[in-house]
Each structure stands twice: as structure tokens, then as C-alpha cells.
Design an enzyme around this catalytic site. Structure first.
Site, PDB file in Angstrom:
ATOM      1  N   ASP A 206       0.886  -1.095  -0.030  1.00 50.73           N
ATOM      2  CA  ASP A 206       0.051  -0.014  -0.175  1.00 50.73           C
ATOM      3  C   ASP A 206       0.980   1.151   0.010  1.00 50.73           C
ATOM      4  O   ASP A 206       1.768   1.434   0.758  1.00 50.73           O
ATOM      5  CB  ASP A 206      -0.917   0.201   1.124  1.00 50.73           C
ATOM      6  CG  ASP A 206      -2.029   0.897   1.146  1.00 50.73           C
ATOM      7  OD1 ASP A 206      -2.874   0.966   0.478  1.00 50.73           O
ATOM      8  OD2 ASP A 206      -1.954   1.953   2.323  1.00 50.73           O
ATOM      9  N   GLU A 266       1.612  -0.490  -4.852  1.00 51.92           N
ATOM     10  CA  GLU A 266       0.777   0.503  -5.216  1.00 51.92           C
ATOM     11  C   GLU A 266       1.573   1.981  -5.620  1.00 51.92           C
ATOM     12  O   GLU A 266       1.974   2.713  -4.528  1.00 51.92           O
ATOM     13  CB  GLU A 266      -0.374   0.853  -4.201  1.00 51.92           C
ATOM     14  CG  GLU A 266      -1.622   1.848  -4.549  1.00 51.92           C
ATOM     15  CD  GLU A 266      -2.040   2.458  -3.466  1.00 51.92           C
ATOM     16  OE1 GLU A 266      -3.265   3.133  -3.966  1.00 51.92           O
ATOM     17  OE2 GLU A 266      -1.733   2.673  -2.636  1.00 51.92           O
TER      18      GLU A 266
HETATM   19  C1  NOJ Z   1      -4.475   2.941  -0.843  1.00 51.73           C
HETATM   20  C2  NOJ Z   1      -5.662   1.840  -0.551  1.00 51.73           C
HETATM   21  O1  NOJ Z   1      -5.851   1.226  -1.712  1.00 51.73           O
HETATM   22  C3  NOJ Z   1      -6.698   2.809  -0.132  1.00 51.73           C
HETATM   23  O2  NOJ Z   1      -7.813   2.155   0.231  1.00 51.73           O
HETATM   24  C4  NOJ Z   1      -6.326   3.451   1.246  1.00 51.73           C
HETATM   25  O3  NOJ Z   1      -7.420   4.329   1.731  1.00 51.73           O
HETATM   26  C5  NOJ Z   1      -5.042   4.127   1.059  1.00 51.73           C
HETATM   27  N1  NOJ Z   1      -3.969   3.587   0.435  1.00 51.73           N
HETATM   28  C6  NOJ Z   1      -4.435   4.476   2.524  1.00 51.73           C
HETATM   29  O4  NOJ Z   1      -4.117   3.263   2.813  1.00 51.73           O
END
Ligand code: NOJ
Ligand code: CA
Length: 552
Positions: A206, A266
Site C-alpha cells: 500500500d 501501489e
Molecule cells: C491505498 C488504498 O488502496 C486505499 O484504500 C487506502 O485508503 C489508502 N491507500 C491509504 O492506506
């Protein structure tokens, strides 16, 4: 079908994203759980996916749907236990489905033991040094260290009452870790090993581009100044170079397992030269390509993004991740059925129209036809494909959730301007009736609309033309075709000339044709029609919008 030891499984895997709280509820409390996932393993196997990625299931106050993790090595009691987790992994592995878990290393939840210790400890203490604390400004230190805003809206600094503030890129309940601290680094290595030892096959990382921070400037630059700094080595928190030291350390951990654990970051970095550093084999190995998640249903846009991402693959030796929907964005069946407004995202566009008294009219039939075509397109592209739970049912966004049931912090923190992401997180319909359409024996934690019945698994299973059956046919054919030696994905990918408003590419004998507009027809090459998202007209041309696979 047991798991093989292929270390490269992730390169072309069809990965199904599960948002655990909204997938299947085994005990009727309205919240999806791990036993629910286990009960649906036959469904996943029949769908034909190679792996599942589970969004966070850890203990959490749910300030951000579980992305506020209070304990990285446990399961939220509302979702199950570690024993349930082991059972789920065993059941998935038994059917040849690999497991990817979500690691959230940029921030913890406010309830994390170490954050609670930090709050209870004085400024300057080692407990505070695990997070990003800083003195406030002004004579009484009551002013935040800078005017920066958080990604979910509102200030990025939260006062703790003793003259100090802590930094949170997202919600105040998501304090950012201090990655300069060796204790934090060691702790995450322990967490990765904990899950890898449990047999987890990979990790989704993440906010992978924001861990490294440099807040040494005094005073800190203003928000207006930061906005002018490109993501990269000079930015205080986006895509700094040192972040790759962290992933090099993690890669050594991943490679100490057989087969090596996979990882996908991500990463929103736009500059391709910087984005590919995350996909490096000495780092995470794969980084999300979000181009198509944001793009319109448009031939030229698709072609440009596909070319861009495949060029990055060739440069890194990594593989793309094609994705049209996830838990953060409006479902693509809705995105493609709504009018674009003023260059805004469809989520915001909807509110923009509503605020001006204009009903955002969604063409649901068009949206679904486009979504089916786009899904066939990405499943034929070289690389891995990430499918978000419910897209195989052709689910649309649930746009009309009442304000009082919305859970996403963006809704509250943006004063309602951004409705947030709950509309993509409504629990799945498994059957056409029951208190929550077969999701569980009780009402679901987010209300499901009546029209979910038409998209229920039981209804779609029975309909040969359903989106579910389209996905099943496509995933089965994809698996078979990828097994052929002449389909060496990126090496053999080629565009074939086609009329404006259409695209046609092939991987060896496997042709994919996509008709984006109704203005032009698309004639399939001679060969065996494997799967099509739409019909063919009397003229033998593929209807628009539609896509088809032909093996020549
Ligand atoms: C990306 C995640 O996919 C999302 O759902 C989240 O709110 C943010 N990162 C913060 O962790
Ligand atoms: Ca439950």
C-alpha cells in the site's frame, strides 16, 4: 490442482481482489469474513483465477476500511482468527489459487500498540521516534508545523496536546511511520516473514511510493511550495529515492523463500522512468499500472497506454498489471456509462452535476457493454490482470447510498463533495433473495440495492450470456492460450491495422479485437472464435461496443 513451484507465476496471473468485509459473511453478522472466503473457494476455482489478493483483514478501528492497521500479525476478530486464515490459505492452495496479502507500511492505525505508546510518552522519546512527530509553531506551539493537507482532506498534522503534532498523509487515525527508524524497518521485516512463513505467496504494498520522507527542512516548505516540487528526490514525501533501499531489503527477504515471494507496489508515480524502479527485480518486482483504471473507453487512449506500459515491461523485465476497477475507484461499468465533465474524475463529475441540479444520467447498458469489452481486452494483454470482486458480475457503482451509511472518511473530510468509495464496496449478491442476497444470513454492513438481484451469482450462473459466464470462458481460454509456446506474451505482442475507433492486437495466433465506437465495424480474421463480449451483425462485423478473441 496443487500449486507448482513456478517462481514467475505472478507475471501473467489473473488476480482476483477480495475486499474481505464485503465478499461473503459466514456467520450472519453483516460483515464478510475469512470463513466466508473459504466457503467460496469453489466459486473462485470455477471462475478460473490464479490468485486472490485480500485487502486488509487485520484488527482495525475501520477509520479507513481496514487500511488503518492496529496489529499487522493478526486477524480482526470480526473477520476471523489466524486459524481461519490458515484454513483459507490451505483451501485456496488446494485448488491451485495463490494468496496475496495487503501490507500497509506507510501508516498504522491509531490503535496500534506503538502509537498508543508514542502518545503516552514525552516529546523526544524513542516511542515518539517511531512515528513522525514534530513541534508545533508559534509561541505556544499551537500551530501545525506546516499548512499541508491530508489526502482525505483536512490538515495533515494532528495536535496531541503537548505542543507536538504527528503527521498523517491520510486520516488522523492513520499516523505515518518514521522509516528512518531502524526499529520500524526491523518490525516490517518481521511482519513480512510472519505471513511468508504462513505460506502467503505475495504482497500488495500500500502507498508504496511514500514511505521515505525528508522533513528535515526548518521551517518546512508551504503546501503551495510543495505543490511545485515534482514527485521524486526533492519531494518531502512522494517517490523519494531512498524508498528503494527499503524494497531492496524486502527483496532479500522475499528471495529467501522458495519460490520467492512476489510483490506488487501501489505506485502512482507518473514519470515512467521513476515508476519502473519499483518494478525492478531487486525491488518489489512489479508495480501497478493504473493508466487504464483512469482512462476513458477510447481506442486512442487505450492504445497509447498499452504501448507505454509494454515499453516499461521491456525496459525492466517486469510485467504489467492491467486493472479497470478496484476498491478505491468507481466500478468501470459505471465509469463508462457516465458523461465526462470538465476533465474531472467520474466520481467528482457526478457531484459536480448534482451540485448544479443536473442529474448525472448513467447509461447502464452502454456502461456494461463497454465494461465487458474492456475486460476482454485487458485479459488478452501481456502481463497480469487484476480483477475486482463483483466486476465478473457486471456490478455497477452503488451511487445512491444514503449519507448516514457511508463509511469512507473521504466523504466526511471533504464535506460530502467527494462521496467516497463505499459505492464500490457494497457486499456481493450471491443469490436473488434472502436478507442480503446470499451474502450472509443477516443484513449487509452496507445496504445493497434491489437491482443487485439481477447480478446475483445464482442468476448469472444460469444465463449463458451473463458477464460471469463471459469471465469464466475468457479466463479458461486465457489459461489455455498462455500455456502455448507460441504465445510468449510481450515478446510476440503486435498491433494489427484496424479501422479508426477500433483496436486489434495479437499474441502469436491469439487475436483480440475491440470495437470502441459504433461508427466503424470490425471484421474478425478467419479462425476460431473463442469468446466475444457482444454479438456479430449480419454483415459479419463485431457489434460496438464489443471485443472478441479469435485464434487463427
Ligand atoms: C491505498 C488504498 O488502496 C486505499 O484504500 C487506502 O485508503 C489508502 N491507500 C491509504 O492506506
Ligand atoms: Ca461475518
Amino acid at each position: 490442482m496443487a500449486l507448482d513451484r513456478n517462481p514467475d507465476w505472478w507475471r501473467d496471473a489473473a488476480v482476483y481482489q477480495i475486499y474481505p468485509r464485503s465478499f461473503a459473511d459466514s456467520n450472519g453478522d453483516g460483515i464478510g469474513d475469512l470463513a466466508g472466503v473459504t466457503s467460496r473457494v469453489p466459486y473462485l476455482a470455477e471462475l478460473g483465477v490464479d490468485a486472490v489478493w485480500l485487502s486488509p483483514f487485520y484488527p482495525s478501528a475501520l477509520a479507513d476500511g481496514g487500511y488503518d492497521v492496529d496489529d499487522y500479525c493478526d486477524v480482526d476478530p470480526r473477520i476471523g482468527t489466524l486459524a481461519d486464515f490458515d484454513q483459507m490459505v490451505a483451501a485456496l492452495h488446494e485448488r491451485g489459487i495463490r494468496v496475496i496479502v495487503d501490507i500497509v507500511p506507510n501508516h498504522s492505525g491509531a490503535g496500534h500498540k506503538w502509537f498508543q505508546e508514542a502518545l503516552a510518552s514525552p516529546p523526544g522519546s524513542p516511542e515518539r521516534a517511531r512515528y513522525v512527530f514534530r513541534d508545533g509553531l508559534g509561541p505556544d506551539r499551537s500551530q501545525p508545523p506546516s499548512d499541508w493537507t491530508a489526502a482525505f482532506g483536512g490538515p495533515a498534522w494532528e495536535p496531541v496536546g503537548d505542543g507536538q503534532f504527528y503527521f498523517h498523509l491520510f486520516d488522523p487515525a492513520q499516523p505515518d511511520w518514521n522509516w528512518h527508524n531502524p526499529e520500524v524497518r526491523a518490525e516490517f521485516v518481521r511482519v513480512l516473514r510472519f505471513w511468508a512463513d504462513k505460506g502467503v505467496d505475495g504482497f500488495r504494498v500500500d502507498v508504496a511510493d511514500s514511505l521515505a520522507k525528508d522533513f528535515s527542512a526548518d521551517p518546512l516548505p508551504s503546501a503551495a511550495e510543495v505543490a511545485l516540487i515534482p514527485a521524486g528526490p526533492d519531494h518531502p514525501y512522494y517517490d523519494r529515492d531512498e524508498v528503494h533501499d527499503i524494497y531492496a531489503e524486502w527483496r532479500a527477504v522475499f528471495n529467501s523463500y522458495d519460490p520467492p515471494r512476489a510483490a506488487v507496489g501501489e505506485v502512482w508515480a507518473e514519470d515512467p522512468a521513476r515508476r519502473i524502479r519499483y518494478a525492478n527485480k531487486n525491488g518489489l518486482g512489479q508495480a501497478f499500472n493504473f493508466g487504464l483504471l483512469l482512462a476513458d473507453f477510447d481506442a486512442a487512449e487505450f492504445r497509447q497506454l498499452i504501448d507505454r506500459d509494454l515499453a516499461q515491461d521491456r525496459a525492466t523485465g517486469s510485467s504489467s498489471t492491467w486493472v479497470l476497477s478496484n476498491h478505491d475507484k468507481m466500478r468501470h461499468a459505471s465509469r463508462y456509462g457516465l458523461p465526462a465533465v470538465a476533465g474531472e474524475s467520474r466520481e467528482i463529475a457526478r457531484n459536480w452535476l448534482l451540485a448544479r441540479g443536473r442529474e448525472p444520467v448513467e447509461d447502464t447498458a452502454l456502461g456494461l457493454a463497454r465494461a465487458r469489452a474492456a475486460s476482454l481486452a485487458i485479459m488478452a494483454l501481456p502481463g497480469s490482470v487484476y480483477l475486482y470482486q463483483g466486476e465478473e458480475l457486471g456490478l455497477r457503482e452503488v451511487a445512491d447510498l444514503p449519507d448516514d451509511v457511508r463509511q469512507d472518511p473521504t466523504f466526511r473530510r471533504s464535506g460530502g463533495y467527494d462521496v467516497g468509495r463505499d459505492g464500490a464496496r457494497v457486499p456481493l449478491p450471491w443469490s436473488t433473495d434472502g436478507p442480503s442476497f446470499g451474502f450472509g444470513a443477516g443484513a449487509a454492513h452496507l445496504p445493497q440495492p434491489e437491482w443487485f438481484a439481477r447480478h446475483a451469482v445464482s442468476a448469472e450462473q444460469a444465463d449463458p450470456n451473463s458477464t460471469l459466464n463471459l469471465y469464466r470462458r475468457a479466463l479458461a481460454a486465457r489459461r489455455e492460450l498462455l500455456g502455448r509456446p507460441e504465445v510468449q506474451a510481450v515478446e510476440v505482442f503486435e498491433w494489427v491495422a484496424s479501422p479508426a475507433g477500433t483496436l486489434h492486437f495479437k499474441l502469436g495466433p491469439w487475436h483480440c479485437l475491440i470495437n470502441f465506437t459504433a461508427d466503424s465495424g470490425l471484421a474478425p480474421p478467419d479462425g476460431r472464435l473463442v469468446v466475444a463480449s457482444a454479438g456479430f451483425g449480419r454483415d459479419g462485423l463485431l457489434a460496438a461496443p464489443g471485443a472478441a478473441w479469435v485464434v487463427v
